[in-house]
Write a protein that holds these residues in place. Sequence first.
Motif, PDB file in Angstrom:
ATOM      1  N   THR A  56       0.843  -1.198   0.000  1.00 34.57           N
ATOM      2  CA  THR A  56       0.000   0.000   0.000  1.00 34.57           C
ATOM      3  C   THR A  56       0.876   1.245   0.000  1.00 34.57           C
ATOM      4  N   TRP A  57       0.375   2.288  -0.668  1.00 32.78           N
ATOM      5  CA  TRP A  57       1.075   3.584  -0.737  1.00 32.78           C
ATOM      6  C   TRP A  57       0.013   4.660  -0.677  1.00 32.78           C
ATOM      7  N   GLN A  58       0.226   5.711   0.129  1.00 30.54           N
ATOM      8  CA  GLN A  58      -0.835   6.687   0.340  1.00 30.54           C
ATOM      9  C   GLN A  58      -0.310   8.015   0.861  1.00 30.54           C
ATOM     10  N   GLY A  63      -3.366  14.918   3.024  1.00 29.74           N
ATOM     11  CA  GLY A  63      -3.203  14.732   1.591  1.00 29.74           C
ATOM     12  C   GLY A  63      -1.799  14.995   1.093  1.00 29.74           C
ATOM     13  N   ARG A  64      -0.803  14.900   1.989  1.00 31.57           N
ATOM     14  CA  ARG A  64       0.584  15.175   1.622  1.00 31.57           C
ATOM     15  C   ARG A  64       1.398  13.889   1.616  1.00 31.57           C
ATOM     16  N   PHE A  65       2.444  13.879   0.772  1.00 32.70           N
ATOM     17  CA  PHE A  65       3.337  12.734   0.662  1.00 32.70           C
ATOM     18  C   PHE A  65       4.732  13.104   1.153  1.00 32.70           C
ATOM     19  N   ASP A  66       5.380  12.185   1.834  1.00 30.95           N
ATOM     20  CA  ASP A  66       6.783  12.364   2.193  1.00 30.95           C
ATOM     21  C   ASP A  66       7.628  11.824   1.048  1.00 30.95           C
ATOM     22  N   HIS A  67       7.555  12.543  -0.064  1.00 29.98           N
ATOM     23  CA  HIS A  67       8.233  12.075  -1.277  1.00 29.98           C
ATOM     24  C   HIS A  67       8.604  13.288  -2.124  1.00 29.98           C
ATOM     25  N   PRO A  68       9.794  13.290  -2.723  1.00 22.40           N
ATOM     26  CA  PRO A  68      10.223  14.453  -3.523  1.00 22.40           C
ATOM     27  C   PRO A  68       9.352  14.722  -4.746  1.00 22.40           C
ATOM     28  N   ASP A  69       8.575  13.747  -5.192  1.00 28.91           N
ATOM     29  CA  ASP A  69       7.717  13.962  -6.351  1.00 28.91           C
ATOM     30  C   ASP A  69       6.443  14.729  -6.010  1.00 28.91           C
ATOM     31  N   ASP A  70       6.160  14.929  -4.719  1.00 28.38           N
ATOM     32  CA  ASP A  70       4.997  15.742  -4.356  1.00 28.38           C
ATOM     33  C   ASP A  70       5.305  17.181  -4.752  1.00 28.38           C
ATOM     34  N   PRO A  71       4.546  17.758  -5.709  1.00 26.69           N
ATOM     35  CA  PRO A  71       4.869  19.109  -6.201  1.00 26.69           C
ATOM     36  C   PRO A  71       4.729  20.185  -5.125  1.00 26.69           C
ATOM     37  N   ARG A  72       4.057  19.869  -4.035  1.00 21.78           N
ATOM     38  CA  ARG A  72       3.900  20.839  -2.942  1.00 21.78           C
ATOM     39  C   ARG A  72       5.051  20.761  -1.954  1.00 21.78           C
ATOM     40  N   GLY A  73       5.953  19.785  -2.162  1.00 22.38           N
ATOM     41  CA  GLY A  73       7.077  19.576  -1.262  1.00 22.38           C
ATOM     42  C   GLY A  73       6.822  18.407  -0.335  1.00 22.38           C
ATOM     43  N   ALA A  74       7.866  17.627  -0.074  1.00 23.29           N
ATOM     44  CA  ALA A  74       7.735  16.468   0.805  1.00 23.29           C
ATOM     45  C   ALA A  74       7.459  16.912   2.235  1.00 23.29           C
ATOM     46  N   VAL A  75       6.552  16.220   2.904  1.00 20.21           N
ATOM     47  CA  VAL A  75       6.207  16.509   4.299  1.00 20.21           C
ATOM     48  C   VAL A  75       6.300  15.223   5.101  1.00 20.21           C
ATOM     49  N   LEU A  99      -2.988   5.338   8.655  1.00 20.41           N
ATOM     50  CA  LEU A  99      -3.866   6.480   8.874  1.00 20.41           C
ATOM     51  C   LEU A  99      -4.795   6.628   7.672  1.00 20.41           C
ATOM     52  N   LYS A 100      -5.994   7.092   7.906  1.00 16.09           N
ATOM     53  CA  LYS A 100      -6.871   7.385   6.777  1.00 16.09           C
ATOM     54  C   LYS A 100      -6.310   8.609   6.049  1.00 16.09           C
ATOM     55  N   PRO A 101      -6.118   8.506   4.729  1.00 16.94           N
ATOM     56  CA  PRO A 101      -5.535   9.627   3.987  1.00 16.94           C
ATOM     57  C   PRO A 101      -6.529  10.749   3.735  1.00 16.94           C
ATOM     58  N   GLY A 102      -5.986  11.914   3.376  1.00 17.09           N
ATOM     59  CA  GLY A 102      -6.812  13.039   2.961  1.00 17.09           C
ATOM     60  C   GLY A 102      -6.879  13.116   1.450  1.00 17.09           C
ATOM     61  N   PRO A 103      -7.663  14.061   0.907  1.00 16.40           N
ATOM     62  CA  PRO A 103      -7.753  14.222  -0.551  1.00 16.40           C
ATOM     63  C   PRO A 103      -6.440  14.740  -1.128  1.00 16.40           C
ATOM     64  N   VAL A 104      -6.169  14.367  -2.382  1.00 18.37           N
ATOM     65  CA  VAL A 104      -4.935  14.781  -3.051  1.00 18.37           C
ATOM     66  C   VAL A 104      -5.261  15.392  -4.410  1.00 18.37           C
ATOM     67  N   PRO A 105      -4.361  16.250  -4.934  1.00 19.69           N
ATOM     68  CA  PRO A 105      -4.594  16.815  -6.266  1.00 19.69           C
ATOM     69  C   PRO A 105      -4.732  15.730  -7.315  1.00 19.69           C
ATOM     70  N   GLY A 106      -5.527  16.014  -8.349  1.00 19.89           N
ATOM     71  CA  GLY A 106      -5.721  15.069  -9.437  1.00 19.89           C
ATOM     72  C   GLY A 106      -4.468  14.896 -10.260  1.00 19.89           C
ATOM     73  N   VAL A 124     -10.119  20.689  -8.515  1.00 20.94           N
ATOM     74  CA  VAL A 124     -10.760  19.398  -8.298  1.00 20.94           C
ATOM     75  C   VAL A 124      -9.741  18.452  -7.671  1.00 20.94           C
ATOM     76  N   LEU A 125     -10.137  17.784  -6.597  1.00 26.23           N
ATOM     77  CA  LEU A 125      -9.254  16.879  -5.885  1.00 26.23           C
ATOM     78  C   LEU A 125      -9.715  15.436  -6.044  1.00 26.23           C
ATOM     79  N   GLN A 126      -8.772  14.519  -5.914  1.00 24.55           N
ATOM     80  CA  GLN A 126      -9.126  13.117  -5.835  1.00 24.55           C
ATOM     81  C   GLN A 126      -9.599  12.809  -4.417  1.00 24.55           C
ATOM     82  N   ALA A 127     -10.581  11.954  -4.301  1.00 23.35           N
ATOM     83  CA  ALA A 127     -11.081  11.555  -2.993  1.00 23.35           C
ATOM     84  C   ALA A 127      -9.976  10.826  -2.223  1.00 23.35           C
ATOM     85  N   PRO A 128     -10.058  10.824  -0.897  1.00 18.34           N
ATOM     86  CA  PRO A 128      -9.098  10.041  -0.120  1.00 18.34           C
ATOM     87  C   PRO A 128      -9.070   8.593  -0.602  1.00 18.34           C
ATOM     88  N   HIS A 129      -7.889   8.084  -0.809  1.00 16.80           N
ATOM     89  CA  HIS A 129      -7.763   6.706  -1.290  1.00 16.80           C
ATOM     90  C   HIS A 129      -6.377   6.170  -0.954  1.00 16.80           C
TER      91      HIS A 129
END
Length: 200
Positions: A56-58, A63-75, A99-106, A124-129
């Motif tokens: 699983t990856w989420q 709705g933030r990722f601890d990953h450099p590919d997150d355009p908003r910056g890794a958190v 943890l239950k994730p939050g919504p993320v950009p499409g 428009v955001l993607q639903a938590p998934h």
Amino acid sequence: MEPTTPSQTVGPYLHIGLPWPDGPYALREGAPGGVWLRGTVTDGAGAPVPDALIETWQADPEGRFDHPDDPRGAVRRDGFRGFGRCPTDDEGRWAVYTLKPGPVPGPAGSAASAGPSGPSGRPVLQAPHIDVSVFARGMLHRTVTRVYFPDEEEANGRDPVLSSIAAPQERATLVASATEDGYRFDIRLQGEGETVFFDI
């Protein structure tokens, strides 16, 4: 000229080369706010698959990722890894603590991306998934699906990926059910009630 070596399916050896120190704990064991995502993997005949591997990856709850590919910056969120890996047991069962994730950009470049706006003028955001990969014997490649949440009906209705699936019974295979300590998401690899998988 030597003949081409035939393709090999994923076999039992996969458990040897893919150990993950934190195993099923995408969230530190015992951390507050955690939920269990549990399910069973079955084959086309409805029999449990005892040697599959679930990843699983989420995003985190914001709705933030601890990953450099997150355009908003890794958190980074204390105790949260965003990634879990669990082999199925003899009954095909698996479980990930998270943890239950939050919504993320499409997806970038789509009408659901963070740039373009929907009818309301808001992005428009993607639903938590949660993204789920399944590895199992007899498969040349992993299969990829998503888990959506039953308590996000409004967000699910706007989600561009979920909305792209026309048949209601097929969309339903991507929505988990609530349980006492989290959610249940069963995965059917083939046959009647087959889980929707994505070609990525």
